[in-house]
Design an enzyme around this catalytic site. Structure first.
Site, PDB file in Angstrom:
ATOM      1  CG  PHE A 388       6.836 -30.094 -24.123  1.00 51.93           C
ATOM      2  CD1 PHE A 388       7.399 -29.908 -25.371  1.00 51.93           C
ATOM      3  CD2 PHE A 388       6.725 -31.376 -23.627  1.00 51.93           C
ATOM      4  CE1 PHE A 388       7.848 -30.981 -26.113  1.00 51.93           C
ATOM      5  CE2 PHE A 388       7.168 -32.456 -24.364  1.00 51.93           C
ATOM      6  CZ  PHE A 388       7.728 -32.262 -25.609  1.00 51.93           C
ATOM      7  CG  ASP A 389       1.812 -27.731 -18.441  1.00 48.23           C
ATOM      8  OD1 ASP A 389       1.956 -26.514 -18.306  1.00 48.23           O
ATOM      9  OD2 ASP A 389       1.430 -28.496 -17.549  1.00 48.23           O
ATOM     10  CE  LYS A 390       7.930 -24.383 -14.826  1.00 49.16           C
ATOM     11  NZ  LYS A 390       8.362 -24.937 -13.553  1.00 49.16           N
TER      12      LYS A 390
END
Lengths: 722, 241
Positions: A388-390
């Site tokens: 995941f990207d944040k």
């Protein structure tokens, strides 16, 4: 009549009896006296035209008429009805069979012959070649037998085999039409017409010809064809196709409407805000069409197998005929060869993957999830790790005020002064401070002579004294000091990755505002749901380690890599790939396009409006993070279906081939088995349409329309994960 | 011959049911713009399609009966003093099936509602609908062929009767008599359908139910009473295979 409607069959108007059959046709509940009437009623009153292939049906019907007559006489022949005294009519019956079989062969076999021919001149041998060769041999042999007055003819086999294969093809078409039904609203964007109001006249025009600033009238029940603003009318709309929100959205004068949404109950007059081809709906339509026209990796493999199998089967059947010709009369050997050809026909293989994939894409599309690449579903099903990207993906990407540390003043006073000052700023944090004040009902303190100091902060004057907000350096520049306790708290905030705004007036720092990007409420449950599906979850972010850690702990991710540049993210993906083989990357599609393209499956959540520049293979709707586990389920179901389909199709062929080569399978039974395998593949794939819809998490997030700059409603105690 | 006349009568009476169920199709086929001759041709084609399907089902059912009741390796059905056990079972099953159908006509029993469900049924419905709208000259023939396969208790009852005859030829003739019996009403549809009130159609259906019940009881008795076994072949005019 109406008084008795309850007790009469909706179709034949006879009384219903005690246990009538109930069925919903076109949304109305109907009662029928028997199942036949139920079907008959659907035939007469159904509105939806699922496909326009009536000609296949006519072909099938007329071919059925001929082949049933052939079959009928053949059954009589085989059972000896014309033996004994009637034996002299035998040659005439055979001639009659020939006369009936010839048009049947032309009508039913025509499409197969044409297909074979067109593929043959391109140097390809397809499965229809098997049918043509087999049936042709049976027909020619039987015709010669009639001329020579030999006792055995096989016109029934030839026509029945064709008939069964045509039925199989027809059922495939039905299955495809079923699969396309969920996709229909998406694909309609290119063919839809809109009612354009020009002066007093209303004309129907294709959506693609509509430009900006055109007036369009949309009746209740119609799909809104263009993006635009409502000029007249009020109605509820259903935007599920675009946003995935199954909730109905109210629209009135001045509201903006989205192309592709359904106008539910009131007429609307809309002024289009752009050309009809530039809407998200039209982009989705083009993208889905592209995806459907491509073949997934499994299907490509199956195609290669078929390409090799067809010539092999031809050779095998010739060998079978030669083998049996020594042991049986030639006509029996020929029949065995025909059975081999027919049963080895890999018709269902061509259907196995595309049907399942397009049903899957359709189901996802119904909920606003867009699949741009059919292979992506298969890859997602094999994925064992999700990165995941944040920012923007697990968090809203919008700062919110999470705490206010003060020294000798009230938090509300500090916030009101800060808001009064930040009103004049365009900085992202300023919006958050303003809305935090608004959410607490605070009136911003009027501030004048405001000056923005780039890279430092902002200052102005209120109530005759100077007010300033900015970073620590700015306070130092101004020569303002703060108490030891306040600066200690500020430093600890900075150390945990918060954005910190110092606020002071009257020559002293009075308050410290901490701002942070909060995780979406559904992020934690989504991560848990993904874990339940045996997926490893990692967080790859360019943000500070502390900030990433805080978010990761809050939503339950252990595997974190922070401070990554885009190249660093790619390297991290490679590392994950070494451990887990197939890795999906989930991002917001805005600033991580490169990484999404690099991953085995790129998934964008709530991405930009321009789909053409989208690099992700799967696009979830805005605030659609919670759907991710369901999308994974769907992808796995699609992959499972493709595999069971292929197992059926190939397994069936191989087992039946063995039986046929041994002469244990009649050609007609072989053809029936083949039609059966098509039906199995279709029915198995249609099971996908019955998978449950995703269930939204509770409580739902506020809708995009009402959520402006995010603000934490309670500013007192900070939600600080330890 | 009397046997086939009775079947014809049952078909004729039963066609009051057809008027309700399939008559709508005959109406929907309607008039051909090509004139009276073309209209007659169109309806004849439709009914010929239907009849072919019925005869085909009859032949299949008869052959099925024969296969079940034939000793291995022999093509001659067992007749004479030793009555094959399977033959009796088939007669009993067919008889019971017909009685069930008849009871369904009297609205006493409904077990056959869900014989075909889901995918097949709706696909079938869609198929027929698109045929009704097709312009082709051959469409009525194709429509008739499919129409014949519509799940209909009347047809099932006669197919059961055909199966219990143990001979494909008798099966074909059985279904042909029944099918021809439905011709007059179906050919006249458009006029009759609006003249006959539901009450009269109701009576016709009840009469058809009575005929089927009688046939079912006869078939059942062939399975139970040994002497009755040879009755239908005698009626059939000596086609004893």
């Amino acid at each position: 009549m109406s008084a008795h409607d309850e007790s009469l069959c909706s179709h034949c108007f006879l009384s219903l009896g005690r246990r009538p059959m109930r069925h919903t046709v076109n949304g109305a509940s109907c009662a029928f006296c028997c199942y036949g009437c139920c079907i008959a009623f659907q035939v007469k009153s159904g509105k939806r035209e699922e496909w326009d292939a009536a000609w296949i049906l006519i072909r099938l019907g007329v071919g059925g008429f001929l082949s049933m007559n052939i079959m009928l006489f053949s059954i009589l022949l085989y059972t000896g009805a014309f033996s004994g005294a009637d034996a002299n009519v035998l040659p005439r019956i055979e001639l009659l069979l020939w006369v009936l079989a010839t048009p049947a062969l032309v009508i039913l076999g025509g499409p197969f012959l044409v297909e074979t021919w067109f593929n043959a001149i391109r140097g390809r041998l397809t499965s229809s070649a098997l049918i043509v060769v087999g049936v042709g041999a049976a027909y020619v042999y039987s015709a010669l037998a009639v001329v020579e007055q030999s006792p055995r003819v096989y016109f029934d086999t030839a026509t029945m085999v064709l008939m069964l294969f045509t039925v199989g093809r027809y059922l495939e078409a039905v299955g495809r039409a079923r699969a396309a039904r969920d996709l229909e609203p998406l694909l309609a964007a290119e063919s839809e017409c809109a009612t354009v109001v020009d002066g007093g006249a209303a004309t129907r025009r294709p959506v693609r010809e509509i430009d900006a600033d055109t007036l369009v009238r949309v009746r209740p029940g119609e799909r809104i064809p263009v993006d635009g603003l409502v000029l007249e009318g009020e109605s509820w709309t259903d935007e599920a196709v675009i946003t995935g929100e199954s909730r109905h959205v109210g629209k009135g004068v001045g509201s903006s409407v989205v192309a592709g949404s359904i106008n539910l109950d009131g007429p609307l007059l809309i002024r289009s805000s752009g050309p009809g081809t530039a809407t998200r709906w039209a982009q989705i339509c083009r993208s889905v069409r592209d995806a459907l026209s491509r073949r997934g990796p499994t299907q490509r493999l199956a195609d290669r197998v078929v390409a090799v199998a067809v010539p092999l089967v031809l050779v095998l059947s010739v060998l079978t005929v030669l083998f049996w010709a020594h042991r049986l009369p030639f006509d029996r050997a020929l029949l065995v060869g025909l059975a081999v050809l027919v049963v080895a026909c890999p018709c269902a293989v061509g259907l196995a993957a595309p049907l399942a994939t397009s049903i899957g894409i359709g189901r996802l599309a119904q909920c606003g999830c867009l699949v741009r690449e059919p292979g992506a579903l298969e890859a997602l099903a094999r994925t064992r790790a999700l990165a995941f990207d944040k920012t923007g993906t697990l968090t809203s990407g919008k700062a919110r005020v999470v705490s206010i540390e003060t020294e000798g003043v009230e938090a509300d006073e500090a916030l009101a002064r800060a808001a009064g000052l930040e009103r004049h700023s365009e900085h992202g944090l300023a919006r958050a401070i303003e809305s935090a004040a608004a959410a607490r009902g605070l009136e911003p303190v009027a501030t004048r002579e405001v000056r923005v100091v780039p890279g430092r902060g902002i200052r102005g004057s209120a109530d005759g004294e100077m007010v300033a907000a900015g970073n620590r350096v700015f306070m130092g520049d101004l020569g303002w000091s703060s108490t030891l306790s306040l600066s200690a708290r500020a430093r600890s905030r900075e150390a945990t990755g918060h954005s910190v705004v110092y606020l002071g007036w009257g020559g002293q720092v009075r308050a410290v505002l901490s701002l942070d990007d909060l995780p979406f409420p559904e992020a934690r449950s989504t991560i848990e749901a993904l874990r339940d599906r045996r997926l490893n979850v990692a967080l790859l972010t360019g943000d500070l380690v502390q900030a990433a850690q805080r978010i990761a702990v809050a939503i339950g991710i252990d595997d974190i890599e922070a401070g990554l540049s885009p190249e660093g993210k790619r390297a991290a993906l490679d590392r994950l790939r070494r451990d887990y083989e197939v890795v999906a990357m989930v991002g917001d599609g805005l600033n991580d396009g490169l990484v999404l393209a690099e991953a085995d499956v790129g998934i964008a959540v709530g991405s930009a409006t321009d789909l053409a520049r989208e690099t992700a293979a799967i696009v979830l709707p805005r605030s659609g993070l919670w759907m991710l586990p369901w999308v994974v389920d769907m992808a796995r179901a699609v992959r499972r279906t493709i595999f069971t389909n292929l197992m059926w199709a190939f397994g069936y062929n191989i087992i039946a081939l063995g039986l046929a080569a041994q002469g244990a399978l009649q050609p007609i039974l072989a053809a029936a088995a083949m039609a059966g395998s098509s039906v199995l593949v279709v029915v198995n794939s249609l099971r996908l349409a019955r998978l449950p819809d995703p269930s939204p998490p509770l409580p739902r997030r506020s809708t995009p329309e009402t959520s402006g700059q995010g603000v934490l409603p309670i500013l007192g105690p900070v939600i600080e994960p330890s | 011959m009397a046997y086939y006349l009775m079947l014809f009568a049952a078909g004729f009476a039963g066609s009051f049911h057809c008027v309700g169920m399939c008559g709508g199709f005959a109406c929907a086929l309607g008039r051909d713009p090509g004139g009276r001759g073309a209209t007659v041709l169109r309806h004849l084609l439709y009914n010929a399609g239907r009849l072919t399907t019925y005869c085909f089902l009859g032949a299949l059912a008869g052959a099925f009966g024969q296969v079940i009741c034939t000793r291995q390796g022999s093509n001659v059905p067992l007749l004479g003093d030793s009555i094959d056990f399977a033959e009796r079972i088939l007669a009993v099953v067919a008889g019971l099936l017909m009685i069930c159908m008849a009871l369904q006509f009297f609205r006493r029993l409904r077990v056959f509602h869900r014989l075909a469900i889901g995918f097949a049924a709706s696909a079938f419905a869609v198929a027929l609908r698109s045929l009704l709208r097709a312009r082709s000259r051959a469409a009525p023939l194709a429509f008739g062929v499919f129409n014949g396969f519509l799940p209909c208790p009347l047809v099932y009852a006669f197919v059961a009767e055909a199966a219990s005859s143990f001979r494909p030829l008798v099966g074909v003739l059985t279904m042909a008599s029944f099918g021809l019996g439905t011709f007059p009403a179906m050919l006249m549809m458009g006029g009759v359908g609006q003249i006959l009130t539901p009450a009269w159609r109701r009576r016709g259906v009840t009469f058809a139910g009575g005929c089927i019940l009688a046939l079912g009881l006869i078939t059942l008795s062939r399975g139970i009473v040994p002497m009755a076994v040879h009755a239908p072949p005698a009626w059939a005019g000596g086609h004893a295979g």
